[in-house]
Design an enzyme around this catalytic site. Sequence first.
Site, PDB file in Angstrom:
ATOM      1  CD  GLU A  51      35.168  37.405  15.989  1.00  0.00           C
ATOM      2  OE1 GLU A  51      35.546  36.279  15.599  1.00  0.00           O
ATOM      3  OE2 GLU A  51      35.894  38.429  15.994  1.00  0.00           O
ATOM      4  CG  ASN A  52      30.742  37.018  11.350  1.00  0.00           C
ATOM      5  OD1 ASN A  52      31.639  36.233  11.650  1.00  0.00           O
ATOM      6  ND2 ASN A  52      30.323  37.156  10.112  1.00  0.00           N
TER       7      ASN A  52
END
Lengths: 213, 234
Positions: A51-52
Site C-alpha cells: 500500500e505504500n
Amino acid sequence: MAGEMKGWDRNQMAARAAEELEDGMYVNLGIGIPTLVANYVGDKDITLQSENGMLGMGPFPFEGEEDPDLINAGKQTITELARTSYFDSATSFAMIRGGKIAAAILGAMEVAENGDLANWMIPKKLVKGMGGAMDLVAGVGRVIVVMDHTNKAGETKVLKACTLPLTGKGVVDRIITNLGVLDVVPGGLKIVQLADGVTEEELRASTEATIVD
Amino acid sequence: MKKVYSNATEALDGLLKDGMLIAAGGFGLSGIPELLIAAIRDSGVKNLTVASNNAGVDDFGLGLLLQTRQVKKMISSYVGENAEFMRQYLSGELELEFNPQGTLAERMRAGGAGIPGFYTKTGVGTVIADGKEVKVFDGQEYILERGIVADLSIVKAWKADDTGNLIFRKTARNFNPPAAMCGRVCVAEVEEIVPRGSIDPDHIHLPGIYVHRLIQGPHEKRIEQRTTRKREEA
C-alpha cells in the site's frame, strides 16, 4: 511458542490462507503471518499490492542489493518483478477503497462473531497506529484474518464482541487460526475446517463467539 | 521564475513561522525530505503541526524535530518504531491525530485539488468517525473527512528539471505527490537537477506547477529494515 500451540503452525496457517487466493487476483498481505502467504501461492498468478505504492511485489533482495527506494508497507527492503508498477499513496488507496483489490489477508488482536476487527491499538499500552488497515478492511473485496486462536495468556481472540478499539465494523469474512477456519455468517461463526489434530470440541472450548451450524 | 536554490536553509528562507502546518512526503524513511527536515530543525521554528504518514526514527527524519520539541502535533497513520514519539505522546507532551493512511493521502490530494471535504467508508464505526458527519449513500454509511491545505509542503524526489517537474523513483514516491499538491508553498529536494528538456514530458510524475523551490542533494537515504535472502535460496 509455536511448539506449544495446538493445530497448525505459522507456516501451515499461511499455506491454508494461500488456498483462498485464485488465479488473477490482486491481493494485499499484512505484516506477520500474512507475509508468509506469498511463499505458498505456487503456480497461481497472484499480484501482491504494497500500500505504500506498488503492485507486483517481489521477494527480499540478495545481500548487497538492498535499495532504500524500494520497501514494502512493513518498511522491509524488497524487489520488483517484470509486472511491477509504482504509484503514489493517494492512487494506492484509491484502488483499495475503490474495491479493485480482491482480498486482504491480515493479522488481528481480536475478531468478533459479527465480523468486527481490532488490530491497531491497546489503550494506554500500545499505540502504533492503524496504518492502512482501516482503509483495507473498508475497501477490499474479501477480508481474511490469519492469527493465533488465543493470545499469549491463553485467552481467546475469537470473541462475542471486541474489547479493543475497532479497525473496522462487520468487515471480516473468514478467520484462519491455528485451530481451524471459521466464516462470519448471520448469527455468528460457522466452522469451515478443523486444523490437523484439532477436534470440534477443542475449537469450541477455545472460542467465545457463538458458533452456528 | 528562479526555483533552484543552493541549499535547504536558503530554500526555506522566509517560509517558516511558529505554529505553521507542514505537510511532509515519505513513508517510513523512504523518500523523506531529509535535508529540509534538518534545516527546519536548525531554524529553531516551533509549535509545528506536521502531517506525515510516519514520524521518522529517533535520530533521522522527522524524529529530529521531535527530539528538539519543535512539533506540537502530528497527523499520522503509524508511529511504531519511534520510541521518543511514543514517549512524548503517552506523557501528553505531543498531540497526535491518527488518520487512516488512505484518508491522510486523500486529505492531502483533495486539499491540493480544491476539494474541501470528501466522504469515505474508511473508519466508519470506529473512533476515527467520532464527531464526524455521517452520510448514507446507496444504503451505506460514509464519514466526512476534510481536505488538508498546508502552509508549507516539503517533499523528496529523484530528479527534477529547473522548472520543478519531478520524477520519483520506485516506492520512494509514496506520499510525496499528494503532500506537494496540498501546500500553499512547496519546497522539493532531489538527487539530481537535470537540464530543461532532458526529461521526456510523458514521464513526468508531478508537474512543476506544484513545486516552488528546489534543491539538490546529497542524501543519506537510510534503510529502516534491511531484509535480504541468501543467494543459494534463489
